[in-house]
Design a protein around this motif. Structure first.
Motif, short mmCIF file in Angstrom:
data_model
loop_
_atom_site.label_atom_id
_atom_site.label_comp_id
_atom_site.label_asym_id
_atom_site.label_seq_id
_atom_site.Cartn_x
_atom_site.Cartn_y
_atom_site.Cartn_z
N THR A 21 21.48 24.83 50.63
CA THR A 21 20.44 25.80 50.98
C THR A 21 20.91 26.59 52.22
OG1 THR A 21 18.07 26.09 51.37
CG2 THR A 21 19.12 24.28 52.54
N LEU A 29 12.57 24.25 57.58
CA LEU A 29 12.76 22.92 58.17
C LEU A 29 13.68 23.00 59.37
CD1 LEU A 29 13.34 20.24 55.38
CD2 LEU A 29 11.40 20.52 56.88
N ASN A 38 13.45 15.58 60.87
CA ASN A 38 13.03 16.86 60.30
C ASN A 38 11.64 17.26 60.78
OD1 ASN A 38 15.34 16.54 58.84
ND2 ASN A 38 14.35 16.28 56.86
N ARG A 46 16.43 26.82 55.14
CA ARG A 46 15.45 27.41 54.23
C ARG A 46 14.83 26.29 53.42
NH1 ARG A 46 14.86 32.56 52.34
NH2 ARG A 46 16.95 33.26 52.89
N PHE A 65 12.05 22.32 45.44
CA PHE A 65 12.78 21.63 44.37
C PHE A 65 11.84 21.00 43.35
CE2 PHE A 65 12.58 18.74 48.08
CZ PHE A 65 11.87 17.68 47.54
N GLU A 98 14.61 15.48 43.21
CA GLU A 98 15.73 15.07 44.06
C GLU A 98 16.58 14.11 43.26
OE1 GLU A 98 15.21 14.69 48.43
OE2 GLU A 98 13.11 14.48 47.92
N ASN A 157 9.17 10.26 53.33
CA ASN A 157 10.58 10.51 53.65
C ASN A 157 11.50 9.33 53.44
OD1 ASN A 157 10.85 13.26 54.46
ND2 ASN A 157 9.52 12.76 56.19
N GLU A 213 23.45 13.46 47.84
CA GLU A 213 22.05 13.78 47.53
C GLU A 213 21.92 15.26 47.23
OE1 GLU A 213 19.29 12.37 50.50
OE2 GLU A 213 20.64 10.73 51.01
N ASN A 221 21.91 18.41 49.29
CA ASN A 221 21.11 18.25 50.51
C ASN A 221 21.94 17.54 51.56
OD1 ASN A 221 19.08 17.96 52.45
ND2 ASN A 221 18.52 15.96 51.63
N GLU A 222 22.46 16.37 51.24
CA GLU A 222 23.35 15.75 52.20
C GLU A 222 24.20 14.68 51.59
OE1 GLU A 222 21.61 14.06 55.65
OE2 GLU A 222 20.20 12.81 54.55
P1 AMP Z 1 17.19 14.73 55.07
O1 AMP Z 1 16.97 13.69 56.13
O2 AMP Z 1 17.76 15.99 55.59
O3 AMP Z 1 17.92 14.21 53.87
O4 AMP Z 1 15.76 15.06 54.51
C1 AMP Z 1 14.83 14.10 54.10
C2 AMP Z 1 13.98 14.65 52.99
O5 AMP Z 1 13.37 15.88 53.41
C3 AMP Z 1 14.74 15.01 51.73
O6 AMP Z 1 14.91 13.89 50.90
C4 AMP Z 1 13.83 16.06 51.12
O7 AMP Z 1 12.73 15.44 50.48
C5 AMP Z 1 13.29 16.81 52.33
N1 AMP Z 1 14.14 18.00 52.64
C6 AMP Z 1 15.28 18.02 53.38
N2 AMP Z 1 15.79 19.27 53.46
C7 AMP Z 1 14.95 20.07 52.76
C8 AMP Z 1 14.91 21.47 52.49
N3 AMP Z 1 15.83 22.31 52.97
N4 AMP Z 1 13.89 21.92 51.72
C9 AMP Z 1 12.93 21.09 51.25
N5 AMP Z 1 12.89 19.76 51.49
C10 AMP Z 1 13.88 19.24 52.23
#
Ligand code: AMP
Length: 382
Positions: free
Chosen positions: A120, A143, A156, A181, A185, A188, A214, A253, A265-266
């Protein structure tokens, strides 16, 4: 091949399951030593020797490196600069350079983008003024994320409107930040992928992850996606493994957007919670696979044999302290507890895999069974 001593930074549940896998490979691994701050950590309960010390303690890391023939880690918050020094004493995989990139979400996303892998939109944030300006490009919600040391969503902050901006920045008090941004989704998913020291790469079938507060609650293997989405996710995972250096298992992920596009995502540079189903569902568990990868053995077969749902056993919100588990036995239920003495709200105490061993239930049947048993497989005060 000579037998080797395996060192692991971190002796929690991932270190525990890696140790159990190592004990099944006595022809390759003679001993396991973990570094963990908690005496009698999970891994030490299944036969690992333990150095009690902080994950970032330079002397403790160097002591572990001097004792181990191969060094790996189960957490990504280790100090990559210390690991780079430790590289003169032992072989470390995944490589400290890969860890350095992955443990900073901004560097990680920049690296993926530079290698043509979709993520993203994201941007670095340095001040409130900077945030005010840059959020205009992304719109609301967006975010704000801590770039480092942020797990289970704690790093976050979802900014819903202009009035949240100051609070969002204060929430992180001085940490390095980035803005993303918001991705609307539909699912996941993740792919567990492995690369061995000789460059061989394998990927496991894509799985579906359901989070609550989370934290990963449940993994459905395989994911309920179209064949196209599944093969695209695995293709992206393979490409990622081709550009990352170092060997090991990685948890990748991803988001599946409403238009069926896939964005990473990561990446976790280690065995991953969404790969725990492989203990019963797959020909080779992710833990054995990680060891095969870092030792330089041929990688195992990642085929998913049985549809399986993995469910995390989390500490209930209504108590803290010593706990016990209710007795429950079902033919296709495999409960794995991590030997943690005390329950705390949302603490990962164990998981269970519900496996469609006979091939009669399918994911829908497993989901029905989960609904019947999940509340009965919950810790109670001892
Ligand atoms: P993270 O710790 O960055 O993996 O984020 C934890 C959770 O937040 C993810 O599993 C998603 O459910 C949500 N998330 C993270 N980044 C985004 C994003 N850019 N847009 C929407 N949801 C997000």
């Amino acid at each position: 091949m000579l037998k080797q001593i395996l060192g692991i930074i971190g002796g929690g549940q991932l270190g525990m399951m890696l140790t159990e896998a190592a004990k099944k490979m006595p022809e390759h691994i003679s001993d396991v030593i973990v570094l963990d701050p908690t005496p009698n950590c999970s891994a030490s309960q299944v036969g690992a020797k333990q150095i009690v010390g902080d994950f970032k303690d330079k002397n403790a890391i160097l002591e572990l490196a001097s004792k181990a023939d191969i060094l790996t880690y189960e957490i990504e918050s280790g100090d990559s600069s210390v690991l780079k020094i430790a590289e003169s004493k032992t072989t470390i995989n995944p490589s400290p350079e890969t860890l350095r990139i992955i443990q900073d979400k901004f560097l990680q996303k920049s690296f993926l983008k530079d290698n043509g892998i979709a993520v993203t939109d994201f941007v670095e944030i340095t001040s409130l003024d900077d945030l005010r300006k840059k959020i205009l490009d992304f719109g609301y919600p967006a975010l704000l994320k801590a770039r480092r040391d942020a797990y289970d969503g704690r790093g976050n902050f979802k900014i819903k409107s202009e009035s949240d901006l100051e609070q969002a920045l204060n929430y992180f008090s001085g940490k390095l930040l980035m803005l993303e941004r918001f991705v609307d989704f539909k699912m996941e998913v993740s792919v567990i992928a492995a690369r061995n020291t000789k460059g061989q790469i394998v990927t496991y079938p894509v799985v579906e992850n359901i989070h609550e507060n989370n934290i990963l609650k449940m993994t459905i293997a395989p994911a309920r996606v179209t064949k196209n989405v599944a093969s695209e996710a695995e293709k992206i995972a393979k490409k990622t493994m081709q550009v990352l250096h170092g060997a090991g298992v990685f948890g990748i992920e991803m988001f599946v957007t409403r238009q069926d596009h896939i964005l990473i995502n990561e990446i976790a540079p280690r065995v991953h919670n969404s790969g725990h189903h492989t203990l019963q569902s797959s020909k080779t568990s992710q833990f054995e696979q990680h060891l095969r990868a870092i030792i330089g053995l041929e990688l195992g077969d990642p085929t998913l044999i049985h549809p399986t749902i993995m469910y995390n056993i989390l500490g209930p919100d209504n108590f803290q302290g010593k706990y016990k588990m209710p007795e429950i036995k079902l033919d296709n239920l495999h409960i794995k507890m991590y030997g943690k003495e005390e329950s705390k709200p949302q603490r990962k105490l164990g998981h269970f895999n519900l496996v469609d061993e006979k091939g009669t239930e399918g994911i829908d049947g497993l989901l029905e069974s989960i609904n019947l048993v999940k509340d009965r497989i919950s810790p109670i005060p001892a």
